[in-house]
Write an enzyme that holds these catalytic residues in place. Structure first.
Site, short mmCIF file in Angstrom:
data_model
loop_
_atom_site.label_atom_id
_atom_site.label_comp_id
_atom_site.label_asym_id
_atom_site.label_seq_id
_atom_site.Cartn_x
_atom_site.Cartn_y
_atom_site.Cartn_z
N ASP A 57 -4.54 5.11 6.02
CA ASP A 57 -5.12 6.27 6.68
C ASP A 57 -6.08 5.75 7.76
OD1 ASP A 57 -7.04 8.60 6.89
OD2 ASP A 57 -5.77 9.44 5.35
N PHE B 189 -2.78 15.68 4.39
CA PHE B 189 -2.98 15.11 3.05
C PHE B 189 -1.69 15.23 2.28
CE2 PHE B 189 -4.38 14.77 -1.30
CZ PHE B 189 -5.24 13.68 -1.20
N ARG C 270 0.91 12.56 -9.14
CA ARG C 270 1.52 11.22 -8.96
C ARG C 270 2.95 11.19 -9.48
NH1 ARG C 270 -2.67 7.69 -7.51
NH2 ARG C 270 -4.69 8.06 -8.49
N GLU D 127 0.85 -1.20 0.00
CA GLU D 127 0.00 0.00 0.00
C GLU D 127 0.88 1.25 0.00
OE1 GLU D 127 -2.59 1.40 -0.56
OE2 GLU D 127 -4.37 0.58 0.38
N ASP D 128 0.38 2.30 -0.64
CA ASP D 128 1.09 3.57 -0.58
C ASP D 128 0.89 4.24 0.77
OD1 ASP D 128 -1.60 3.86 -1.15
OD2 ASP D 128 -1.34 5.44 -2.63
P1 XMP Z 1 -8.01 4.46 4.22
O1 XMP Z 1 -8.64 5.61 4.96
O2 XMP Z 1 -9.02 3.49 3.69
O3 XMP Z 1 -7.34 5.18 3.00
O4 XMP Z 1 -6.91 3.80 5.03
C1 XMP Z 1 -6.52 4.53 2.17
C2 XMP Z 1 -6.59 5.10 0.78
O5 XMP Z 1 -7.01 6.49 0.77
C3 XMP Z 1 -6.18 7.25 -0.02
N1 XMP Z 1 -5.50 8.25 0.82
C4 XMP Z 1 -4.70 9.20 0.38
N2 XMP Z 1 -4.29 9.50 -0.87
N3 XMP Z 1 -3.01 11.29 -0.01
C5 XMP Z 1 -3.46 10.55 -1.05
O6 XMP Z 1 -3.07 10.82 -2.18
C6 XMP Z 1 -3.37 11.05 1.28
O7 XMP Z 1 -2.93 11.76 2.19
C7 XMP Z 1 -4.27 9.95 1.47
N4 XMP Z 1 -4.81 9.41 2.60
C8 XMP Z 1 -5.58 8.37 2.14
C9 XMP Z 1 -5.21 6.28 -0.65
O8 XMP Z 1 -5.72 5.91 -1.91
C10 XMP Z 1 -5.21 5.09 0.24
O9 XMP Z 1 -4.95 3.87 -0.44
MG MG Z 2 -4.05 3.77 -2.48
#
Ligand code: XMP
Ligand code: MG
Length: 182
Positions: A106, A155, A168, A102-103
């Site tokens: 959150d 963010f 990206r 995962e990138d």
């Molecule tokens: P959750 O809340 O499900 O979020 O853990 C995971 C997905 O939400 C996106 N995400 C972000 N994308 N900057 C981004 O570009 C951020 O700060 C961010 N926070 C959440 C991301 O796709 C991640 O897989």
């Molecule tokens: Mg993602």
């Protein structure tokens, strides 16, 4: 470039490419030293594509495989709620050891969904590697095996991460200036 502007929002530099590459080296070496056998890496697109490419070329575990998936939500015909499903998962996953790439994690909602779907496919072992982790936002209790860097609840964009699909391609990671909402 110390700043990036996307859709009139100003982002400031947060993690430089050199630090990203140190983090990637550290995670890949931890994965290589772990006891996981014949792993199938599952990269969650789109955000993880650069991280995945950089990690995977450093993996030295024999019989490592990789696949790429996307999460999609659709409105079920019989329910009114949104259902998340994984697209692109064609491997037979039964008894496979998988490593999710995962990138960013959150709230953990995405991660929990992915794990639920993988468990339904009878995987053997699941490990999770994420470049970034927001501990203040995390709502789940699933332990994360490999964390590149914990960051505040800001963010972020760049190195695969986007704001409305832009950003990206930035080589560094930037965070939103002045804590505005995206
Ligand atoms: P959750 O809340 O499900 O979020 O853990 C995971 C997905 O939400 C996106 N995400 C972000 N994308 N900057 C981004 O570009 C951020 O700060 C961010 N926070 C959440 C991301 O796709 C991640 O897989
Ligand atoms: Mg993602």
């Amino acid at each position: 470039m110390n700043q990036a502007t996307i859709n009139n929002k100003i982002f400031e530099i947060f993690i430089r490419d050199k630090e990203i590459s140190d983090i990637v080296n550290q995670i890949s070496s931890q994965i290589n030293k772990s006891d996981i056998k014949d792993p199938l890496f599952i990269s969650i697109l789109n955000g993880s594509f650069l991280f995945t490419a950089d990690i995977f070329r450093k993996i030295t575990i024999p019989n490592s495989e990789i696949t790429f998936v996307k999460l999609s939500s659709y409105n079920g015909t019989e329910t009114t709620g949104k259902v998340n499903t994984i697209i692109g998962l064609e491997h037979d996953l039964s008894n496979r050891n998988v490593i999710i790439l995962e990138d960013i994690i959150d709230t953990g909602i995405t991660l929990e969904k992915v794990i639920q779907i993988l468990k339904e496919k009878n995987v053997a072992e699941i490990k999770i590697a994420t470049l970034l982790f927001k501990p203040e936002a995390y709502q789940k209790s699933i332990p994360i095996d490999f964390i590149g860097k914990e960051i505040p609840n800001d963010f972020v964009i760049g190195y695969g991460l986007d704001y409305n699909e832009y950003g990206r391609n930035l080589p560094h990671i930037y965070k939103l200036k002045n804590k505005e909402k995206c």
